[in-house]
Design a protein around this motif. Structure first.
Motif, PDB file in Angstrom:
ATOM      1  N   ALA A  94       0.839  -1.210   0.000  1.00 41.93           N
ATOM      2  CA  ALA A  94       0.000   0.000   0.000  1.00 41.93           C
ATOM      3  C   ALA A  94       0.870   1.254   0.000  1.00 41.93           C
ATOM      4  CB  ALA A  94      -0.938  -0.008   1.198  1.00 41.93           C
ATOM      5  N   ALA A 133      -4.592   0.688   5.264  1.00 44.19           N
ATOM      6  CA  ALA A 133      -5.314   0.622   3.988  1.00 44.19           C
ATOM      7  C   ALA A 133      -6.163  -0.648   3.951  1.00 44.19           C
ATOM      8  CB  ALA A 133      -4.336   0.641   2.824  1.00 44.19           C
ATOM      9  N   SER A 157     -11.260   3.907   1.100  1.00 43.14           N
ATOM     10  CA  SER A 157     -10.990   2.694   0.324  1.00 43.14           C
ATOM     11  C   SER A 157     -11.253   2.907  -1.169  1.00 43.14           C
ATOM     12  CB  SER A 157     -11.872   1.541   0.819  1.00 43.14           C
ATOM     13  OG  SER A 157     -11.554   1.185   2.144  1.00 43.14           O
ATOM     14  N   TRP A 204      -7.431  -0.453  -3.480  1.00 40.88           N
ATOM     15  CA  TRP A 204      -6.482  -1.450  -2.984  1.00 40.88           C
ATOM     16  C   TRP A 204      -6.873  -2.869  -3.389  1.00 40.88           C
ATOM     17  CZ3 TRP A 204      -2.551   1.297  -1.987  1.00 40.88           C
ATOM     18  CH2 TRP A 204      -2.665   2.549  -1.366  1.00 40.88           C
TER      19      TRP A 204
END
Length: 582
Positions: A328, A334, A393, A524
């Motif tokens: 990340a 994250a 996110s 992610w």
């Protein structure tokens, strides 16, 4: 030497006017059959009786309903001979195949609804082709190799060049060189008896969208034509019942249509019957490359495969994964989030398949921006923390549909006026019927799989990975398996075992082109896949009795009552008229 067998069975689905899967268009319906759709299977057994079963289907995607029913039937038929870890189901991603094959609601909306006879026909074809493949096993040599398309072969173009060029590891390409912004290498597994090519598997990433959304017939598109041409060529050479599989690799940002200056003008010249000719030509390119590479058996490009068959498969909840800081960019905390679709998803792709009209997209962009401001302005609000995490996110995505929470622009999915669009009208119809109260709109718990065939490791991914996203997964698996010298090649297969939208790199995601808007679990998502595939590869390094990974998690069962409420029982005309009338 392995024991290998193969077979293909037609998927016997009668066109009745249901929408096809792929373009998400209410009007894209099948009233006839242009080419047959097949389930093509290969069964391989090593000297220790470990078996690998691969089945590739002329479908837009595999669904959990398809895989779970196949596993149930094979378990019953084969008993101890069957290990579901060693079953791989793949789709060619034709956009001219049947819809309504999933138990989750969203991607069945255009169909409209779930069509049980489609699912039954698909599973029957898979199971029969696998049984026949097993029954036809004989001593067979397996050779693998790669062959790249020459730069001048007009087979594929990157359709999201601005996003691609954001990746630090790529050579930036101009609009005039989108054909170079992809992996032009075809990976091949050839099956030989008495030193003669009998059948094979090809992996090459290019969307099966030569046939556009104005056509009304089932067809295998470029991958289907490639298989038909190769099987015909081998038959003419005296091979009995050859089976050639043309499966997908990193196709997420790869189109069979020119992308560059005047791209829409060029695409729009390919109309009606010309689209079938275009699909045949693309398939011919793929078939010719595969046959040329594999029939040069003495070529240094081909290597004999030796060693054991092995596989690991694990279901993971992509909607709730904490990302290691190393993946990340050093950021702590994250996470992925519930699945969300952005405005770019609803806009579609400009050449392969346009979505909602531009004025509607502009309106959605404005409303999504206003919603974000509203949700983040009051820290005392009950849902402030949840939305703060969601937006962290999802990053720059302009969220329209919170598929996990079943909300459109922050409101329950049934609130949108049905007059705006027949798809919204159909969703309202299902909501009003109580058909989506407990059921998920899209999958979140999905299968990740790594297969070992001797010196080859095959990374099997659900969904659509872009060129560089797939390469990064291969890289991390390759680095992990490097501890075991026996693994010489790591290859990538997509559209495997289920479907969960797209996966872009973090950098590509920031562009929020179509692929980023359809990367459901946020910026992610790729990092989550890298992390989980690394863990799976570590397990593959261990002896079977020492492995400890999640082999039990599965998606929650879909409510049978709700599934019945969104099943049309073959009466598509009634469902279509109801959807349009809401």
């Amino acid at each position: 030497m392995y024991q290998v067998g193969w077979d293909k069975q037609q998927i016997k689905i009668t066109p009745k006017g249901y929408a096809m899967f792929g373009y998400g268009q209410w009007s894209h319906r099948a009233y006839r059959q242009r080419t047959a759709l097949y389930a093509r299977s290969v069964s391989m057994v090593d000297q220790h009786s470990n078996r690998l079963l691969i089945c590739c289907l002329d479908l837009g995607c595999i669904t959990h309903a398809i895989r779970s029913q196949t596993v149930a039937q094979l378990t019953q038929i084969l008993d101890s001979q069957f290990d579901e870890n060693q079953l791989l189901l793949m789709a060619t991603h034709t956009h001219s195949g049947p819809g309504g094959c999933a138990h989750e609601a969203l991607y069945n909306i255009p169909t409209p609804g779930f069509v049980p006879e489609h699912l039954t026909a698909i599973v029957e074809a898979i199971v029969q082709s696998i049984q026949n493949a097993m029954a036809s096993e004989q001593d067979t040599e397996i050779l693998i190799g790669t062959q790249a398309f020459p730069a001048q072969t007009p087979v594929a173009w990157n359709r999201s060049i601005k996003a691609y060029n954001r990746n630090p590891e790529v050579q930036p390409r101009t609009e005039a060189a989108t054909h170079l912004a992809l992996n032009r290498e075809m990976q091949l597994i050839g099956f030989y008896r008495e030193q003669k090519l009998q059948s094979f598997i090809s992996l090459f990433g290019v969307h099966a969208t030569c046939l556009g959304n104005s056509l009304n017939a089932y067809g295998g598109d470029n991958k289907g034509y490639a298989a038909a041409f190769s099987e015909q060529a081998l038959t003419e050479q005296g091979v009995q019942n050859p089976v050639t599989i043309f499966a997908q690799a990193t196709a997420g940002d790869v189109s069979p249509h020119f992308h560059g200056k005047d791209q829409l003008k060029i695409r729009n010249k390919i109309k009606g019957e010309q689209q079938y000719q275009y699909a045949q030509q693309n398939g011919r390119y793929q078939s010719d490359l595969a046959l040329t590479a594999l029939q040069q058996q003495m070529s240094a490009n081909l290597k004999n495969v030796e060693g054991e068959i092995d596989a690991v498969l694990s279901y993971v909840d992509l909607g709730n994964i904490e990302i290691p800081a190393a993946l990340a960019y050093g950021q702590a905390g994250a996470r992925t989030s519930q699945p969300c679709h952005g405005t770019a998803f609803f806009a579609g792709t400009p050449v392969d398949g346009a979505g909602a009209p531009k004025p509607l997209i502009k309106g959605l962009q404005f409303l999504a921006g206003q919603l974000r401001k509203h949700k983040l302005k009051n820290p005392a609000a009950a849902d402030f923390m949840a939305y703060q995490q969601l937006y962290a996110s999802q990053g720059p995505k302009q969220i329209v549909l919170e598929a996990g929470a079943k909300k459109i622009l922050g409101q329950p999915i049934g609130f949108a006026p049905g007059m705006l669009d027949p798809l919204i009208a159909e969703m309202k119809r299902q909501v009003n019927a109580g058909a989506i109260e407990q059921s998920p709109l899209v999958p979140s718990v999905v299968p990740l799989q790594i297969i070992r065939l001797g010196t080859l490791a095959l990374v099997c991914c659900p969904g659509e990975f872009t060129t560089i996203a797939g390469q990064r997964v291969v890289d991390i698996v390759q680095q992990t398996l490097a501890a075991q010298a026996a693994t010489e090649n790591v290859w990538f297969a997509s559209y495997c075992n289920d479907y969960m939208g797209y996966v872009t790199t973090y950098e590509e995601y920031q562009e929020q082109a179509y692929e980023g808007g359809h990367t459901l679990f946020g910026q992610w998502t790729l990092a989550a896949c890298q992390s989980k595939f690394k863990e799976l590869a570590e397990q593959l390094l261990l002896e079977k009795n020492k492995r400890h990974y999640d082999a039990m998690t599965r998606p929650q069962a879909i409510s049978a009552q709700e599934l019945t409420k969104r099943t049309n029982h073959g009466n598509v005309k009634t469902a279509v008229s109801q959807g349009e009338a809401v």
